[in-house]
Scaffold this motif. Structure first.
Motif, PDB file in Angstrom:
ATOM      1  N   VAL B 193       0.876  -1.175   0.000  1.00  0.00           N
ATOM      2  CA  VAL B 193       0.000   0.000   0.000  1.00  0.00           C
ATOM      3  C   VAL B 193       0.905   1.214   0.000  1.00  0.00           C
ATOM      4  N   ALA B 195       0.714   5.781  -0.123  1.00  0.00           N
ATOM      5  CA  ALA B 195      -0.188   6.934  -0.035  1.00  0.00           C
ATOM      6  C   ALA B 195       0.614   8.216  -0.154  1.00  0.00           C
ATOM      7  N   LEU B 214      -3.670   7.038  -3.488  1.00  0.00           N
ATOM      8  CA  LEU B 214      -3.282   5.715  -2.986  1.00  0.00           C
ATOM      9  C   LEU B 214      -2.672   4.896  -4.111  1.00  0.00           C
ATOM     10  N   VAL B 217      -3.752  -0.426  -4.397  1.00  0.00           N
ATOM     11  CA  VAL B 217      -5.028  -0.886  -3.844  1.00  0.00           C
ATOM     12  C   VAL B 217      -6.182  -0.770  -4.838  1.00  0.00           C
ATOM     13  N   CYS B 224      -8.384  10.107  -4.028  1.00  0.00           N
ATOM     14  CA  CYS B 224      -9.532   9.827  -3.165  1.00  0.00           C
ATOM     15  C   CYS B 224     -10.381  11.078  -3.032  1.00  0.00           C
ATOM     16  N   VAL B 249     -10.526   4.178   2.689  1.00  0.00           N
ATOM     17  CA  VAL B 249     -10.739   2.721   2.649  1.00  0.00           C
ATOM     18  C   VAL B 249     -11.890   2.407   1.689  1.00  0.00           C
ATOM     19  N   ALA B 252     -10.798   2.411  -1.950  1.00  0.00           N
ATOM     20  CA  ALA B 252      -9.867   1.368  -2.385  1.00  0.00           C
ATOM     21  C   ALA B 252     -10.625   0.162  -2.936  1.00  0.00           C
ATOM     22  N   ARG B 265      -4.626  -5.077   2.787  1.00  0.00           N
ATOM     23  CA  ARG B 265      -4.429  -3.808   2.073  1.00  0.00           C
ATOM     24  C   ARG B 265      -5.423  -2.756   2.545  1.00  0.00           C
ATOM     25  N   ARG B 266      -6.688  -3.168   2.756  1.00  0.00           N
ATOM     26  CA  ARG B 266      -7.686  -2.209   3.244  1.00  0.00           C
ATOM     27  C   ARG B 266      -7.257  -1.657   4.598  1.00  0.00           C
ATOM     28  N   VAL B 269      -4.509   0.819   4.164  1.00  0.00           N
ATOM     29  CA  VAL B 269      -4.954   2.147   3.733  1.00  0.00           C
ATOM     30  C   VAL B 269      -5.343   2.972   4.957  1.00  0.00           C
TER      31      VAL B 269
END
Ligand SMILES: Cc1cc2nc3c(=O)[nH]c(=O)nc-3n(C[C@H](O)[C@H](O)[C@H](O)COP(=O)(O)OP(=O)(O)OC[C@H]3O[C@@H](n4cnc5c(N)ncnc54)[C@H](O)[C@@H]3O)c2cc1C
Ligand code: FES
Ligand code: FES
Lengths: 158, 288
Positions: B193, B195, B214, B217, B224, B249, B252, B265-266, B269
């Motif tokens: 991941v 960001a 991100l 993901v 976002c 989240v 993603a 991965r969630r 994030v």
């Protein structure tokens, strides 16, 4: 099969070589020039056993195409010792017990040469950072880092 | 591993001409091309080497715009005074990619063209609102990076087009920016991941501008929009940070793969967005 003709300087000697277009610098050095000190550990950029200096910077010879080395200056492990005398880093690796099977050693020594050229007195963190792309599977990094620190001290006081 | 032919054009016009024929593809640093070719995932009859084309590796700040030549290596980006002053997150990410060997060869244009969902320059370039300039024998055009990235390994460019440069506005004074990533080790890993953030706060700690992107993901690196809308105009406190992390989240669309599960991965994030915004909310955090 398609060929390329490249003129490059390897360890101070300028040479012209005709070889397969899809060959990498790693196999140009090994097969065409007989320089077996540059090792093939993975052929995909992960292990650093194939590290050489290209125009003074460490690169993975396995990811450079022969044609991309045209006009470049290459230093391999064979090019470090002068007049039968080992480079200070080679001596330090031996003295510090930083060589076990030796497969990773040429690449590590060349990465360390490039580091000390830019950064004559590196911190341990800087040494570790510079070696990120070089894997050793047997000696362990402690002796390797000690060797580089010892060589830095020696060169500093020389 | 089908053998290929090799061409080495000496000018941009020659490179465009060389790529106009079928079966030809560009190579820059080769750090993606060679491993992919060895694995049978990259086919070309002829590789056209861009590394000798002059004028493709400058980083300039001119008329209020930063332009990065596509052939700039990570080593060059990390050392660039222009990037350190006006887009520090790009200078920072360049020092995280592979080891010194990869940084000396890998280029930003290759990272963009490769269009990996995990490509580490992509979230920073998305929060910088980067434009991608393309050139070919047929002419030139320019696309927003967000429109250029279409899917894993898929872009809006044609095989004969060369990425010439990326462009974006320098971050304004006082803007805060940051790139964070999670991997399975510290070095030499593909991001699980990642960001990137750009924030501007007013004198009262209220968010004036927020950009969050991100990596790894979704099928491409993504912005976002919901998290950004939520942040704008509100005081950057723990509650807002938690809600922005929830929104990220929700944006993603991760998958399970060899490196991590979608669930991990969630969670990653949430952790990275919280960590990033918290770091940036501290006095002087990530400020230029
Ligand atoms: C050991 C190792 C570690 C790595 N670690 C990371 C990492 O941490 N994060 C990360 O994001 N990546 C990582 N990578 C991947 C890689 O280094 C990057 O994606 C790099 O930026 C690719 O650039 P290149 O110049 O080597 O591209 P190349 O391999 O030469 O080309 C890649 C693709 O882009 C195309 N291309 C290249 N330049 C252009 C151009 N100017 N115009 C149009 N098409 C072009 C090629 O045709 C090819 O499809 C790693 C690679 C290795 C080997
Ligand atoms: S052989 Fe080149 S990095 Fe492993
Ligand atoms: S000494 Fe054997 S791999 Fe390093």
């Amino acid at each position: 099969m398609s060929q390329v003709t490249v003129t490059l300087t390897v360890n101070g000697q300028t040479q012209t070589i005709t070889t397969d277009a899809h060959k990498t610098l790693l196999y140009l050095l090994r097969d065409d020039l007989g320089l077996y000190g540059t090792k093939d550990g993975c052929s995909e950029g992960e292990c650093g056993a194939c590290t050489v200096l290209m125009d003074g910077r460490p690169v993975n010879a396995c990811l450079v195409l022969a044609g991309q080395a045209q006009g470049r200056t290459i230093i391999t492990i064979e090019g470090l010792a002068g007049d039968g005398e080992l480079h200070p880093l080679q001596r330090a690796f031996i003295r510090s017990g930083a060589v076990q099977c030796g497969f990773c050693t040429p690449g590590l020594v060349l990465s360390a040469v490039a580091l000390l050229e830019r950064q004559p007195d590196p911190t341990e963190a800087q040494i570790r950072q510079a070696l990120t792309g070089n894997l050793c599977r047997c000696t362990g990094y402690t002796q390797i880092i000690a060797a580089i620190q010892a060589a830095a001290r020696e060169v500093d006081h020389a | 591993m089908t053998p290929f032919d090799f061409l080495s054009p000496q000018t941009l016009a020659e490179a465009c001409h060389a790529l106009a024929a079928a079966g030809r593809r560009p190579i820059a640093g080769g750090t993606d091309v060679i491993p992919q070719w060895r694995a049978g995932r990259f086919q070309a009859e002829t590789l056209v080497d861009l590394s000798r084309v002059p004028g493709l590796s400058d980083v300039t700040l001119r008329d209020g715009e930063i332009a990065i030549g596509a052939l700039s290596t990570y080593t060059e980006l990390h050392a660039s005074p222009v990037l350190r002053a006006h887009a520090p997150l790009l200078a920072e990410v360049s020092a995280m990619i592979g080891g010194a060997q990869t940084q000396n060869r890998g280029t930003i244009g290759g990272n963009i063209a490769n269009a990996s969902p995990a490509g580490d320059t992509l979230p920073p370039l998305l929060v910088l609102d980067a434009q991608v300039d393309l050139i070919s024998a047929a002419g030139e055009r320019s696309l927003a990076l967000s429109a250029f990235l279409r899917g894993p390994g898929q872009t809006a460019s044609e095989a004969h087009e060369i990425i010439r440069r990326v462009r974006f506005a320098p971050l304004p004074r006082g803007a805060r920016s940051l790139f964070l990533r999670l991997g399975n080790r510290q070095g030499m890993v593909i991001s699980v991941v990642s960001a990137a953030f750009v924030l501007q706060l007013d004198d009262h700690g209220r968010v004036e501008e927020a950009r969050v992107a991100l990596g790894a993901v979704a099928p491409t690196a993504i912005r976002c929009a919901e998290a950004e809308a939520l942040l704008r105009g509100r005081p950057l406190d723990d509650d807002l940070i938690a809600r922005a992390a929830d929104a990220a989240v929700a944006a993603a669309r991760p998958i399970d793969d060899v490196r991590a599960s979608a669930a991990y991965r969630r969670h990653g994030v949430r952790v990275l967005v919280r960590r990033g915004l918290t770091q940036l909310s501290a006095p002087g955090g990530g400020e230029q």
